[in-house]
Design a protein around this motif. Structure first.
Motif, PDB file in Angstrom:
ATOM      1  N   GLU A 141     -70.867 -31.133  73.852  1.00  0.00           N
ATOM      2  CA  GLU A 141     -69.665 -31.619  74.531  1.00  0.00           C
ATOM      3  C   GLU A 141     -68.748 -32.344  73.547  1.00  0.00           C
ATOM      4  O   GLU A 141     -67.535 -32.140  73.546  1.00  0.00           O
ATOM      5  N   TYR A 142     -69.338 -33.171  72.696  1.00  0.00           N
ATOM      6  CA  TYR A 142     -68.530 -33.889  71.711  1.00  0.00           C
ATOM      7  C   TYR A 142     -67.840 -32.902  70.776  1.00  0.00           C
ATOM      8  O   TYR A 142     -66.631 -33.000  70.535  1.00  0.00           O
ATOM      9  N   LYS A 143     -68.588 -31.950  70.231  1.00  0.00           N
ATOM     10  CA  LYS A 143     -68.005 -30.985  69.291  1.00  0.00           C
ATOM     11  C   LYS A 143     -66.850 -30.209  69.936  1.00  0.00           C
ATOM     12  O   LYS A 143     -65.798 -30.031  69.327  1.00  0.00           O
ATOM     13  N   ASN A 144     -67.055 -29.764  71.172  1.00  0.00           N
ATOM     14  CA  ASN A 144     -65.999 -29.004  71.859  1.00  0.00           C
ATOM     15  C   ASN A 144     -64.762 -29.849  72.138  1.00  0.00           C
ATOM     16  O   ASN A 144     -63.631 -29.406  71.929  1.00  0.00           O
ATOM     17  N   LYS A 145     -64.966 -31.068  72.619  1.00  0.00           N
ATOM     18  CA  LYS A 145     -63.830 -31.944  72.934  1.00  0.00           C
ATOM     19  C   LYS A 145     -63.123 -32.408  71.664  1.00  0.00           C
ATOM     20  O   LYS A 145     -61.897 -32.535  71.634  1.00  0.00           O
ATOM     21  N   HIS A 146     -63.894 -32.643  70.610  1.00  0.00           N
ATOM     22  CA  HIS A 146     -63.304 -33.062  69.346  1.00  0.00           C
ATOM     23  C   HIS A 146     -62.439 -31.934  68.772  1.00  0.00           C
ATOM     24  O   HIS A 146     -61.303 -32.168  68.316  1.00  0.00           O
ATOM     25  N   LYS A 147     -62.961 -30.729  68.824  1.00  0.00           N
ATOM     26  CA  LYS A 147     -62.225 -29.559  68.349  1.00  0.00           C
ATOM     27  C   LYS A 147     -60.944 -29.354  69.167  1.00  0.00           C
ATOM     28  O   LYS A 147     -59.872 -29.115  68.611  1.00  0.00           O
ATOM     29  N   ALA A 148     -61.051 -29.482  70.489  1.00  0.00           N
ATOM     30  CA  ALA A 148     -59.889 -29.310  71.373  1.00  0.00           C
ATOM     31  C   ALA A 148     -58.824 -30.369  71.087  1.00  0.00           C
ATOM     32  O   ALA A 148     -57.622 -30.061  71.047  1.00  0.00           O
TER      33      ALA A 148
ATOM     34  N   ARG B  92     -52.973 -39.240  68.071  1.00  0.00           N
ATOM     35  CA  ARG B  92     -54.097 -38.306  67.930  1.00  0.00           C
ATOM     36  C   ARG B  92     -55.166 -38.905  67.009  1.00  0.00           C
ATOM     37  O   ARG B  92     -56.355 -38.839  67.306  1.00  0.00           O
ATOM     38  N   LYS B  93     -54.731 -39.478  65.913  1.00  0.00           N
ATOM     39  CA  LYS B  93     -55.675 -40.085  64.968  1.00  0.00           C
ATOM     40  C   LYS B  93     -56.528 -41.145  65.673  1.00  0.00           C
ATOM     41  O   LYS B  93     -57.753 -41.178  65.526  1.00  0.00           O
ATOM     42  N   ARG B  94     -55.873 -42.003  66.443  1.00  0.00           N
ATOM     43  CA  ARG B  94     -56.586 -43.069  67.166  1.00  0.00           C
ATOM     44  C   ARG B  94     -57.524 -42.492  68.238  1.00  0.00           C
ATOM     45  O   ARG B  94     -58.624 -42.991  68.437  1.00  0.00           O
ATOM     46  N   GLN B  95     -57.096 -41.457  68.919  1.00  0.00           N
ATOM     47  CA  GLN B  95     -57.928 -40.801  69.927  1.00  0.00           C
ATOM     48  C   GLN B  95     -59.174 -40.193  69.280  1.00  0.00           C
ATOM     49  O   GLN B  95     -60.271 -40.282  69.836  1.00  0.00           O
ATOM     50  N   LEU B  96     -59.018 -39.575  68.122  1.00  0.00           N
ATOM     51  CA  LEU B  96     -60.154 -38.983  67.415  1.00  0.00           C
ATOM     52  C   LEU B  96     -61.150 -40.053  66.966  1.00  0.00           C
ATOM     53  O   LEU B  96     -62.366 -39.860  67.063  1.00  0.00           O
ATOM     54  N   ILE B  97     -60.630 -41.173  66.499  1.00  0.00           N
ATOM     55  CA  ILE B  97     -61.499 -42.287  66.093  1.00  0.00           C
ATOM     56  C   ILE B  97     -62.265 -42.815  67.299  1.00  0.00           C
ATOM     57  O   ILE B  97     -63.490 -43.003  67.255  1.00  0.00           O
ATOM     58  N   GLU B  98     -61.558 -43.065  68.395  1.00  0.00           N
ATOM     59  CA  GLU B  98     -62.183 -43.558  69.625  1.00  0.00           C
ATOM     60  C   GLU B  98     -63.255 -42.584  70.111  1.00  0.00           C
ATOM     61  O   GLU B  98     -64.377 -42.985  70.449  1.00  0.00           O
ATOM     62  N   GLN B  99     -62.916 -41.314  70.138  1.00  0.00           N
ATOM     63  CA  GLN B  99     -63.841 -40.290  70.620  1.00  0.00           C
ATOM     64  C   GLN B  99     -65.117 -40.262  69.773  1.00  0.00           C
ATOM     65  O   GLN B  99     -66.226 -40.205  70.302  1.00  0.00           O
ATOM     66  N   LYS B 100     -64.959 -40.318  68.458  1.00  0.00           N
ATOM     67  CA  LYS B 100     -66.116 -40.275  67.556  1.00  0.00           C
ATOM     68  C   LYS B 100     -66.995 -41.515  67.727  1.00  0.00           C
ATOM     69  O   LYS B 100     -68.226 -41.418  67.758  1.00  0.00           O
ATOM     70  N   GLN B 101     -66.376 -42.675  67.844  1.00  0.00           N
ATOM     71  CA  GLN B 101     -67.141 -43.907  68.006  1.00  0.00           C
ATOM     72  C   GLN B 101     -67.892 -43.929  69.332  1.00  0.00           C
ATOM     73  O   GLN B 101     -69.055 -44.343  69.390  1.00  0.00           O
ATOM     74  N   LEU B 102     -67.236 -43.467  70.395  1.00  0.00           N
ATOM     75  CA  LEU B 102     -67.912 -43.398  71.697  1.00  0.00           C
ATOM     76  C   LEU B 102     -69.074 -42.413  71.670  1.00  0.00           C
ATOM     77  O   LEU B 102     -70.136 -42.665  72.251  1.00  0.00           O
TER      78      LEU B 102
ATOM     79  N   TRP C  61     -75.111 -52.032  76.124  1.00  0.00           N
ATOM     80  CA  TRP C  61     -73.951 -51.134  76.130  1.00  0.00           C
ATOM     81  C   TRP C  61     -72.642 -51.909  76.266  1.00  0.00           C
ATOM     82  O   TRP C  61     -71.689 -51.657  75.550  1.00  0.00           O
ATOM     83  N   ASN C  62     -72.602 -52.861  77.203  1.00  0.00           N
ATOM     84  CA  ASN C  62     -71.366 -53.611  77.405  1.00  0.00           C
ATOM     85  C   ASN C  62     -70.975 -54.407  76.162  1.00  0.00           C
ATOM     86  O   ASN C  62     -69.787 -54.535  75.861  1.00  0.00           O
ATOM     87  N   CYS C  63     -71.956 -54.914  75.449  1.00  0.00           N
ATOM     88  CA  CYS C  63     -71.654 -55.646  74.210  1.00  0.00           C
ATOM     89  C   CYS C  63     -71.236 -54.681  73.103  1.00  0.00           C
ATOM     90  O   CYS C  63     -70.236 -54.905  72.417  1.00  0.00           O
ATOM     91  N   ALA C  64     -72.008 -53.617  72.923  1.00  0.00           N
ATOM     92  CA  ALA C  64     -71.731 -52.641  71.868  1.00  0.00           C
ATOM     93  C   ALA C  64     -70.393 -51.952  72.104  1.00  0.00           C
ATOM     94  O   ALA C  64     -69.675 -51.617  71.154  1.00  0.00           O
ATOM     95  N   ASN C  65     -70.046 -51.753  73.352  1.00  0.00           N
ATOM     96  CA  ASN C  65     -68.793 -51.101  73.726  1.00  0.00           C
ATOM     97  C   ASN C  65     -67.577 -51.860  73.177  1.00  0.00           C
ATOM     98  O   ASN C  65     -66.543 -51.274  72.920  1.00  0.00           O
ATOM     99  N   ASN C  66     -67.740 -53.150  72.970  1.00  0.00           N
ATOM    100  CA  ASN C  66     -66.643 -53.959  72.411  1.00  0.00           C
ATOM    101  C   ASN C  66     -66.316 -53.585  70.968  1.00  0.00           C
ATOM    102  O   ASN C  66     -65.265 -53.958  70.450  1.00  0.00           O
ATOM    103  N   SER C  67     -67.212 -52.857  70.312  1.00  0.00           N
ATOM    104  CA  SER C  67     -66.972 -52.459  68.923  1.00  0.00           C
ATOM    105  C   SER C  67     -66.098 -51.209  68.812  1.00  0.00           C
ATOM    106  O   SER C  67     -65.647 -50.866  67.727  1.00  0.00           O
ATOM    107  N   ILE C  68     -65.873 -50.534  69.937  1.00  0.00           N
ATOM    108  CA  ILE C  68     -65.081 -49.305  69.929  1.00  0.00           C
ATOM    109  C   ILE C  68     -63.606 -49.639  69.697  1.00  0.00           C
ATOM    110  O   ILE C  68     -63.055 -50.544  70.312  1.00  0.00           O
ATOM    111  N   GLU C  69     -62.982 -48.885  68.816  1.00  0.00           N
ATOM    112  CA  GLU C  69     -61.549 -49.044  68.546  1.00  0.00           C
ATOM    113  C   GLU C  69     -60.786 -48.169  69.542  1.00  0.00           C
ATOM    114  O   GLU C  69     -60.378 -47.059  69.228  1.00  0.00           O
TER     115      GLU C  69
END
Length: 179
Positions: free
Chosen positions: A19-26, A42-52, A141-149
Motif C-alpha cells: 500500500e505504501y509503495k503504491n500510494k507513494h508512487k501515485a 508534494r515534497k512535504r506530503q511525500l515526507i509525511e507519507q514516508k514517516q507515517l 503511538w500518540n507520543c511517537a506520532n508527534n515526531s511526524i512532520e
C-alpha cells in the motif's frame, strides 16, 4: 491500529508495504501545477507519507514483538517511557497501563467506562495482551506520532485554499445555513 487481541493476527506487513509503495508512487506521479507552492506541498506530503509508513511498520511489528520499538529513534520522553514498559513487560507494563488508563479517563467524557473496561481486562487471562495493545496504541503511538512532520505544520489552511482557488477560472462561495 489494534484495539483487541484478535486484531493482531489480521495485521499484514506485506499489505502495508504494498500500500505504501503504491500510494507513494501515485503521489510522485500526480500532475500538479509547476509552481513553488505545489512542488513544496508534494515534497512535504511525500515526507509525511514516508514517516507515517515507517512508524506504522514499527507499530505493526511491535504488536508481535515489542523489541521492534528499538527501531524508533527518538528522544521524546513520552515515547521512551511507553516503549521501555512495553519491552520490559511484566509489572512495569501493567503499571504503565494503569497510569495511561487514568490519564485517558481524565480526558474522557465517560471516565468510569474507561476504568471499568480496564478493570475487566485486568482480570482476564489476556491482561498482558490488553496492556500491550493499550500502551502501544494509545501511549506509544500518540507520543511517537508527534515526531511526524505533517504537511499541515508547514501550510496554513488559508494558504492552501488560496492556492487551490488559483486552479479555477472562477469560484463562488456558498454559505449553508446550519441547523
Amino acid at each position: 491500529m489494534v484495539f483487541k487481541p484478535s486484531y493482531i493476527q489480521k495485521l499484514n506487513i506485506d499489505t502495508l508495504d504494498c500500500e505504501y509503495k503504491n500510494k507513494h508512487k501515485a503521489l510522485r506521479k500526480i500532475s500538479l501545477p509547476k509552481t513553488k507552492f505545489w512542488k513544496e506541498y508534494r515534497k512535504r506530503q511525500l515526507i509525511e507519507q514516508k514517516q507515517l509508513y515507517k512508524l506504522s511498520r514499527i507499530a505493526y511489528q511491535s504488536y508481535i514483538d515489542t523489541k521492534f520499538l528499538k527501531q524508533f529513534k527518538s528522544k521524546d520522553s513520552c515515547a521512551i517511557k511507553h516503549s521501555t514498559a512495553l519491552i520490559l513487560g511484566g509489572d512495569i507494563l501493567l503499571n504503565n497501563w494503569y497510569n495511561l488508563r487514568l490519564e485517558m479517563a481524565s480526558r474522557n467524557c465517560c471516565p468510569e467506562k474507561v476504568m471499568s473496561d480496564y478493570n475487566r481486562q485486568l482480570l482476564s487471562d489476556d491482561k498482558f495482551q490488553y496492556a500491550k495493545i493499550d500502551v502501544l496504541t494509545f501511549g506509544w503511538w500518540n507520543c511517537a506520532n508527534n515526531s511526524i512532520e505533517y504537511t499541515s505544520n508547514y501550510f496554513d489552511y488559508e494558504t492552501i485554499e488560496k492556492e487551490i482557488n488559483t486552479l479555477f477560472l472562477n469560484t463562488k462561495t456558498i454559505n449553508c445555513d446550519e441547523p
